[in-house]
Write an enzyme that holds these catalytic residues in place. Structure first.
Site, PDB file in Angstrom:
ATOM      1  N   HIS A 251      -2.883   7.445   6.796  1.00 27.43           N
ATOM      2  CA  HIS A 251      -1.814   8.293   6.253  1.00 27.43           C
ATOM      3  C   HIS A 251      -2.381   9.635   5.771  1.00 27.43           C
ATOM      4  CE1 HIS A 251       2.001   6.198   6.284  1.00 27.43           C
ATOM      5  NE2 HIS A 251       1.506   5.107   5.736  1.00 27.43           N
TER       6      HIS A 251
ATOM      7  N   GLY B  97       0.837  -1.192   0.000  1.00 22.27           N
ATOM      8  CA  GLY B  97       0.000   0.000   0.000  1.00 22.27           C
ATOM      9  C   GLY B  97       0.873   1.242   0.000  1.00 22.27           C
TER      10      GLY B  97
ATOM     11  N   HIS C   5      -4.915   1.535   7.051  1.00 24.99           N
ATOM     12  CA  HIS C   5      -3.555   2.062   7.235  1.00 24.99           C
ATOM     13  C   HIS C   5      -3.318   3.243   6.275  1.00 24.99           C
ATOM     14  CE1 HIS C   5       0.969   1.213   7.791  1.00 24.99           C
ATOM     15  NE2 HIS C   5       0.938   2.079   6.798  1.00 24.99           N
ATOM     16  N   GLU C   6      -3.757   3.087   5.022  1.00 19.42           N
ATOM     17  CA  GLU C   6      -3.517   4.139   4.018  1.00 19.42           C
ATOM     18  C   GLU C   6      -4.409   5.357   4.243  1.00 19.42           C
ATOM     19  OE1 GLU C   6      -0.819   3.748   2.538  1.00 19.42           O
ATOM     20  OE2 GLU C   6      -0.650   1.599   2.928  1.00 19.42           O
TER      21      GLU C   6
ATOM     22  N   CYS D 141       5.522  -0.113   7.728  1.00 18.75           N
ATOM     23  CA  CYS D 141       5.218   1.021   6.867  1.00 18.75           C
ATOM     24  C   CYS D 141       6.492   1.445   6.152  1.00 18.75           C
ATOM     25  CB  CYS D 141       4.678   2.167   7.722  1.00 18.75           C
ATOM     26  SG  CYS D 141       4.286   3.638   6.778  1.00 18.75           S
ATOM     27  N   LEU D 142       6.371   1.753   4.872  1.00 18.71           N
ATOM     28  CA  LEU D 142       7.549   2.169   4.101  1.00 18.71           C
ATOM     29  C   LEU D 142       8.142   3.479   4.637  1.00 18.71           C
ATOM     30  CD1 LEU D 142       6.269   1.347   0.491  1.00 18.71           C
ATOM     31  CD2 LEU D 142       7.875   0.006   1.866  1.00 18.71           C
TER      32      LEU D 142
ATOM     33  N   GLN E 137       3.164   9.928   1.267  1.00 16.62           N
ATOM     34  CA  GLN E 137       4.415   9.179   1.469  1.00 16.62           C
ATOM     35  C   GLN E 137       5.436   9.453   0.364  1.00 16.62           C
ATOM     36  OE1 GLN E 137       2.406   5.174   2.273  1.00 16.62           O
ATOM     37  NE2 GLN E 137       4.268   5.100   3.500  1.00 16.62           N
TER      38      GLN E 137
END
Ligand code: NI
Length: 169
Positions: free
Chosen positions: A137, A46, A133-134, A91-92, A51
Site C-alpha cells: 500500500h 491491517g 500487503h500493507e 482489502c478495505l 487508506q
C-alpha cells in the site's frame, strides 16, 4: 476515538508512494490511534495510512485481531523475505473482491515504533502476508496488482463490471 473514512480503489492517494516520517509528534500519534480504531471498526487485520488519505509511511497490522495486540510500524523497510505461501486476500479499499495471492512466508523488516525507536521485526505466516500487503500500500500497490492467471482474469472482469456500475463505461 475517531473513525476515519477509508479511501476506495480509484483514489490517486492509493497509487502514490507514501512519504517517510521524519518525526513523530502528537499529530502522528493521534492519527495512529484513529487508524487503529478505524481498522477494528472496519474489521480489518491491517491498515496503511494512505487508506485513510494520508500519504505517510505508517502501517498497522493485527494478525490475531485482538485490540491492543496490534503492531504499528513507521517507515517500514523489508530487509529479507523467504518461502512462499498462497492465501486469500481482501482489502478495505477494494470491498467486494478477494483473491488468492502468493507472497513470502517470512519477512524481516525494520522501521520505527510509535515511540520513534528503531526496531527489527521478524514475521511469519499470516503476519508476514499482512505486512507485505500493507507495505505494498505504501508503495502504491494493491493486492489486485499481484494476481496471476485465472485470478488475474477474474479481477479484470470484476473491474470492468465495477466501472460500468459506477457509470464510467
Ligand atoms: Ni489493503
Amino acid at each position: 476515538m475517531a473513525i476515519l473514512p477509508i479511501v476506495q480503489l480509484g483514489d490517486p492517494v492509493l497509487r502514490k508512494k507514501a512519504e517517510p516520517l521524519s518525526r513523530i509528534t502528537a499529530a502522528e500519534r493521534k492519527l495512529i490511534q484513529d487508524m487503529i480504531d478505524t481498522m477494528y471498526f472496519a474489521e480489518g487485520v491491517g491498515l496503511a495510512a494512505n487508506q485513510v488519505g494520508v500519504s505517510q509511511q505508517i502501517i498497522i497490522i493485527s494478525p490475531t485481531y485482538r485490540r491492543g495486540a496490534e503492531t504499528v510500524i513507521i517507515n517500514p523497510q523489508i530487509l529479507k523475505q523467504k518461502g512462499r505461501t498462497t492465501d486469500r486476500e481482501g482489502c478495505l479499499s477494494v470491498p467486494g473482491f478477494s483473491a488468492k495471492v502468493t507472497r513470502s512466508d517470512y519477512v524481516q523488516l525494520k522501521g520505527l515504533t510509535v515511540d520513534g525507536e528503531a526496531k527489527v521485526w521478524e514475521l511469519k505466516g499470516f503476519a508476514a502476508v499482512i505486512v507485505q500487503h500493507e507495505v505494498d500500500h505504501l508503495n502504491g500497490y494493491l493486492f489486485i496488482d499481484r494476481l496471476k492467471f485465472l485470478e488475474k482474469r477474474r479481477v479484470e472482469k470484476w473491474l470492468r463490471e465495477r466501472e460500468q456500475a459506477l457509470g464510467h463505461s
